[in-house]
Design an enzyme around this catalytic site. Sequence first.
Site, PDB file in Angstrom:
ATOM      1  N   LYS A 112       0.868  -1.177   0.000  1.00  0.00           N
ATOM      2  CA  LYS A 112       0.000   0.000   0.000  1.00  0.00           C
ATOM      3  C   LYS A 112       0.905   1.228   0.000  1.00  0.00           C
ATOM      4  CE  LYS A 112      -2.747   2.849   3.036  1.00  0.00           C
ATOM      5  NZ  LYS A 112      -3.549   2.997   4.246  1.00  0.00           N
ATOM      6  N   ASN A 127      -8.804   1.707   9.845  1.00  0.00           N
ATOM      7  CA  ASN A 127      -8.053   1.358  11.051  1.00  0.00           C
ATOM      8  C   ASN A 127      -8.661   2.046  12.268  1.00  0.00           C
ATOM      9  OD1 ASN A 127      -4.491   0.997  11.722  1.00  0.00           O
ATOM     10  ND2 ASN A 127      -6.143   0.990  13.184  1.00  0.00           N
TER      11      ASN A 127
END
Lengths: 66, 264
Positions: free
Chosen positions: B105, B214
């Site tokens: 990522k 997250n």
Amino acid sequence: MQIQLNGEPRDLAPGLTVAQLVDDLGLTGRRIAVERNEEIVPKSEHDATRLADGDRIEIVHAIGGG
Amino acid sequence: MTDFFQDQPLRIAGHAFTSRLLVGTGKYKDFDETADAIAASGAEVVTFAVRRTNLGQEDGPNLLDVVPPERFTLLPNTAGCYTAKDAVRTCKLARELLDDHKLVKLEVLGDDSTLYPNVVETLKAAEELLRDGFDVMVYTSDDPIVAQELERLGCCAIMPLGSLIGSGHGIQNPHNIRLIIEQANVPVLVDAGIGTASDAAMAMELGCDGVLMNSAIAHARQPVLMASAMKKAVEAGREAFLAGRMPRRQSADPSSPFAGRING
């Protein structure tokens, strides 16, 4: 000789290999990656790679992040 | 998913995933909570950061024991990088760390206070990583032109922000997210900004292929319960998208027939 290890100066015995440094740090067998002067040192080359005065070594691992 | 319907898997760079929820591993109180939240989320793709080893404190548990590469598709990220050069170095370290792992990522940030993506550096880093054989899922702004350019370079997933990282402000510009989805030929995932379950459902209802989060889980009062909520929200939003919502109307339209009323 002196190297920069994770941004800090560290005195080491001349001729130390990456594998020996990793072992001295208690990191053998841990999931880490090593970079020397901004180039990856693959695990397969830890034994054969000798550190030199002035080397900049980074040893990294995985931590929580998003 | 319900038993009368089988969705297509989410395909990214040769991987196929049943879950469309991808999660981070930061901000949890300990590794037990991290593991429980990931389990409750049903996520198959888990992202983590690469940092200097704390020399002298090597005895603690390692994140990769909590999310073993044998069980999860790991997604190392370049969080904290402000230049293409640092992001590329970080990806190379991650590839070495995970024994020739190619999926990363990419995020290159602009400044500390907004953590807004620096798209100029992001484009530079993407180009270099792709040339070097990485599979790049890329965090970017919700600019459709930048998204198009990242896809043209060869990124395997485009991940526009919903709002600022860690802000919990949800999807601030659904119209841009829709534009990005409509033009894309690779998966589009909202990454950053999700605050609660309805935000995740909204992303999926817009037609996103997945959601990455997250803080929304880790900073909930009960992270494990929120992880479960997010799993359901992503599934519900996905099914609603595929089902196709009813048209909006200006006037009311009764669900019960007029005919046969006792006052008729």
